[in-house]
Design a protein around this motif. Structure first.
Motif, mmCIF file in Angstrom:
data_model
loop_
_atom_site.group_PDB
_atom_site.id
_atom_site.type_symbol
_atom_site.label_atom_id
_atom_site.label_comp_id
_atom_site.label_asym_id
_atom_site.label_seq_id
_atom_site.Cartn_x
_atom_site.Cartn_y
_atom_site.Cartn_z
ATOM 1 N N ASP A 31 7.457 -74.425 -38.255
ATOM 2 C CA ASP A 31 8.303 -73.941 -37.164
ATOM 3 C C ASP A 31 7.887 -74.520 -35.816
ATOM 4 O OD1 ASP A 31 9.674 -72.494 -39.049
ATOM 5 O OD2 ASP A 31 8.857 -70.543 -38.453
ATOM 6 N N GLU A 32 6.588 -74.594 -35.567
ATOM 7 C CA GLU A 32 6.103 -75.165 -34.306
ATOM 8 C C GLU A 32 6.498 -76.633 -34.183
ATOM 9 O OE1 GLU A 32 1.913 -74.316 -34.367
ATOM 10 O OE2 GLU A 32 2.210 -72.248 -33.715
ATOM 11 N N CYS A 33 6.410 -77.360 -35.273
ATOM 12 C CA CYS A 33 6.793 -78.769 -35.273
ATOM 13 C C CYS A 33 8.277 -78.921 -34.977
ATOM 14 C CB CYS A 33 6.448 -79.414 -36.615
ATOM 15 S SG CYS A 33 6.864 -81.171 -36.711
ATOM 16 N N ASN A 37 9.452 -80.981 -31.876
ATOM 17 C CA ASN A 37 9.839 -82.355 -32.197
ATOM 18 C C ASN A 37 11.211 -82.526 -32.824
ATOM 19 O OD1 ASN A 37 7.137 -83.345 -31.522
ATOM 20 N ND2 ASN A 37 6.522 -82.238 -33.349
ATOM 21 N N GLY A 38 11.818 -81.450 -33.251
ATOM 22 C CA GLY A 38 13.093 -81.548 -33.957
ATOM 23 C C GLY A 38 12.880 -81.653 -35.457
ATOM 24 N N GLU A 39 13.848 -81.172 -36.192
ATOM 25 C CA GLU A 39 13.746 -81.084 -37.651
ATOM 26 C C GLU A 39 13.520 -82.436 -38.321
ATOM 27 O OE1 GLU A 39 16.505 -79.371 -41.273
ATOM 28 O OE2 GLU A 39 16.792 -78.575 -39.258
ATOM 29 N N GLU A 40 14.188 -83.476 -37.832
ATOM 30 C CA GLU A 40 14.096 -84.784 -38.477
ATOM 31 C C GLU A 40 12.687 -85.375 -38.435
ATOM 32 O OE1 GLU A 40 15.128 -84.931 -34.301
ATOM 33 O OE2 GLU A 40 16.271 -84.075 -35.942
ATOM 34 N N LYS A 41 11.875 -84.983 -37.467
ATOM 35 C CA LYS A 41 10.513 -85.517 -37.361
ATOM 36 C C LYS A 41 9.483 -84.656 -38.093
ATOM 37 C CE LYS A 41 11.298 -87.969 -33.068
ATOM 38 N NZ LYS A 41 10.881 -88.149 -31.680
ATOM 39 N N CYS A 42 9.935 -83.597 -38.733
ATOM 40 C CA CYS A 42 9.017 -82.664 -39.389
ATOM 41 C C CYS A 42 9.264 -82.564 -40.892
ATOM 42 C CB CYS A 42 9.144 -81.291 -38.740
ATOM 43 S SG CYS A 42 8.786 -81.320 -36.974
ATOM 44 N N ALA A 43 9.865 -83.573 -41.461
ATOM 45 C CA ALA A 43 10.241 -83.533 -42.875
ATOM 46 C C ALA A 43 9.041 -83.272 -43.785
ATOM 47 C CB ALA A 43 10.939 -84.823 -43.277
ATOM 48 N N ALA A 44 7.900 -83.870 -43.485
ATOM 49 C CA ALA A 44 6.719 -83.685 -44.336
ATOM 50 C C ALA A 44 6.249 -82.230 -44.310
ATOM 51 C CB ALA A 44 5.594 -84.613 -43.898
#
Length: 60
Positions: A31-33, A37-44
């Motif tokens: 959630d913090e990511c 940063n937006g969902e697309e940058k937090c896929a991992a």
């Protein structure tokens, strides 16, 4: 091994927690990511949280 033995299925236990309460560690980081940063940058991190939820018995 007989045919009956080869056709057995394993049952998955129902989750012991509500999804909102499962995996708080991976949920918080995910959630913090997403906020920063937006969902697309937090896929991992999103995938790690899904893996944790699956281990808890959820079908995600």
């Amino acid at each position: 091994m007989s045919i009956a033995e080869t056709n057995t299925t394993t049952e998955v236990a129902a989750p012991k927690k509500k999804m909102c309460c499962a995996c708080p560690e991976t949920k918080k980081v995910r959630d913090e990511c997403i906020v920063a940063n937006g969902e697309e940058k937090c896929a991992a991190l999103i995938e790690l949280h899904k893996v944790c939820l699956r281990k808890e018995g959820f079908d995600v």
